[in-house]
Design an enzyme around this catalytic site. Structure first.
Site, PDB file in Angstrom:
ATOM      1  N   ARG A  16       0.829  -1.214   0.000  1.00  0.00           N
ATOM      2  CA  ARG A  16       0.000   0.000   0.000  1.00  0.00           C
ATOM      3  C   ARG A  16       0.865   1.267   0.000  1.00  0.00           C
ATOM      4  O   ARG A  16       0.974   1.942  -0.997  1.00  0.00           O
ATOM      5  CB  ARG A  16      -0.952  -0.038   1.212  1.00  0.00           C
ATOM      6  CG  ARG A  16      -2.068   1.002   1.160  1.00  0.00           C
ATOM      7  CD  ARG A  16      -1.643   2.413   1.497  1.00  0.00           C
ATOM      8  NE  ARG A  16      -1.079   2.543   2.849  1.00  0.00           N
ATOM      9  CZ  ARG A  16      -0.534   3.675   3.304  1.00  0.00           C
ATOM     10  NH1 ARG A  16      -0.454   4.753   2.543  1.00  0.00           N
ATOM     11  NH2 ARG A  16      -0.015   3.728   4.525  1.00  0.00           N
ATOM     12  N   CYS A 241       4.721   9.265   0.041  1.00  0.00           N
ATOM     13  CA  CYS A 241       3.317   9.685   0.082  1.00  0.00           C
ATOM     14  C   CYS A 241       3.092  10.682  -1.045  1.00  0.00           C
ATOM     15  O   CYS A 241       3.796  11.687  -1.137  1.00  0.00           O
ATOM     16  CB  CYS A 241       2.982  10.337   1.425  1.00  0.00           C
ATOM     17  SG  CYS A 241       1.288  10.960   1.465  1.00  0.00           S
ATOM     18  N   ASN A 250       9.032   4.268   3.194  1.00  0.00           N
ATOM     19  CA  ASN A 250       9.058   3.876   4.614  1.00  0.00           C
ATOM     20  C   ASN A 250      10.427   3.300   4.933  1.00  0.00           C
ATOM     21  O   ASN A 250      11.180   2.920   4.036  1.00  0.00           O
ATOM     22  CB  ASN A 250       8.044   2.765   4.871  1.00  0.00           C
ATOM     23  CG  ASN A 250       6.639   3.164   4.501  1.00  0.00           C
ATOM     24  OD1 ASN A 250       6.241   3.058   3.361  1.00  0.00           O
ATOM     25  ND2 ASN A 250       5.888   3.648   5.468  1.00  0.00           N
TER      26      ASN A 250
END
Ligand code: HMG
Ligand code: MG
Length: 297
Positions: A16, A241, A250
């Site tokens: 995701r 993002c 991340n």
């Protein structure tokens, strides 16, 4: 020195958070194969998709098809982001059993990300979470920009606590504290998480570090010393993002697992099998992933 947790729960967010910022669209069956490799590597919590507007994040427009292609196992929890009631309806239809609602500690970031103010988003989550919980779907919450916002700068720890409390009051079982642009340092973690831990148990807080400035591993180590033991990470360090300019992926799950393995903290994840999953997705994206550990043989 403070005693460290004996085990850590990793929430693998690569499918995701990782993929959402990739411009090459990965076919659904390849995403499913990636998730299958992650399951084989031992993950028990995998965030696989988002039920956001498909125009906002085209890479994740196939959430429903993907979820239907995944093997279910009592050992593994799949989850997906849900921004509103429309997203929840799509999530219910897909059969997923865990959702994540997301807001921020910065008003400006939240408006750019989900087109709502913080209070407005929390008010809108109430019926979403009431319905999800009634359906037996569990939920986590995210607080983005918990340390630094690309528009507002340093974020007050009191604001992070206020939003965390509001999410827990709505019934989420954990809140993920996001360093969305990867700008926090261990000192910031000590300050903000020290304050949060005076109000919330460690078991209700997850840490979500992006690695833009290379601080994520140090921030994890700081968090461990404070008793925090749930970490979000992304295979290979995929991602970023789309609504946080300059934010990179991340913390790479390989870098996290290497650290935890070497200091004797259980994760249940096989580094060797994780590498296989990351090499697979790197090939699909036709690029090298940033994880340092993945580059070693
Ligand atoms: P909006 O335009 O304000 O939505 O977007 P709206 O409620 O005004 O509706 C407009 C249209 O969108 C309507 O269609 C709705 O039906 C449709 P129309 O009637 O015009 O034909 N719509 C939807 N369609 C499909 N799925 C939905 C949905 N909702 C409305 N769920 C919205 C509001 C939240 C939808 C939009 O802003 C959005 O999709 N944002 C996505 C942002 C995003 O995905 N950001 C990245 C994830 S967050 C993140 O990465 C941070 C995190 O990792 C933690 C960290 O690092 O800090 C979690
Ligand atoms: Mg994120």
């Amino acid at each position: 020195m403070a005693s460290l947790p004996k085990s850590v729960r990793i929430v693998e967010v690569g499918p995701r958070d990782g993929l959402q910022n990739e411009s090459i669209i990965v076919p659904t069956e390849k995403k499913a194969a990636f998730v299958r490799l992650l399951v084989a590597a031992g993950f028990q919590d995998i965030e696989v998709a988002s039920f956001v507007h498909p125009k906002w994040v085209p890479q994740l427009a196939d959430a429903q098809e993907l979820i239907q292609q995944l093997d279910t196992s009592p050992r593994v929890r799949y989850s997906a982001l849900v921004p509103n009631m429309k997203g929840l309806e799509r999530a219910i239809e897909s059969g997923i059993r865990r959702i994540a609602v997301f807001t921020a500690a910065s008003e400006t970031f939240n408006r750019k990300n989900i087109n709502r103010g913080i209070q407005e988003s929390i008010a809108a989550f109430k019926p979403v979470l009431d319905r999800a919980l009634k359906e037996g779907i569990s939920a986590r919450g995210y607080v983005s920009t918990s340390f630094v916002c690309p528009y507002e700068g340093t974020i007050a720890k009191e604001k992070v606590a206020e939003v965390t409390r509001a999410l827990l009051d709505l019934g989420v079982d954990e809140v993920s504290i996001g360093d969305t642009i990867g700008a926090a340092t261990p000192k910031d973690v000590e300050n903000t998480c020290g304050y949060l831990l005076t109000q919330f148990p460690a078991a209700s807080l997850a840490m979500h570090f992006h690695d833009t400035y290379g601080m994520a591993v140090a921030n994890v180590y700081q968090s461990l010393q404070m008793g925090l033991a749930i970490f979000d990470s992304s295979a290979g360090g995929l991602g970023g993002c789309p609504y946080a300019p300059g934010a990179s992926g991340n913390i790479a799950t390989e870098d996290l697992v290497y650290l935890l393995d070497r200091i004797g903290i259980e994760t249940g994840v096989s580094l060797k099998l994780l590498r296989r999953a990351s090499h697979f997705i790197a090939q699909e994206l036709a690029r090298d992933l940033p994880s340092r550990v993945l580059k070693t043989s």
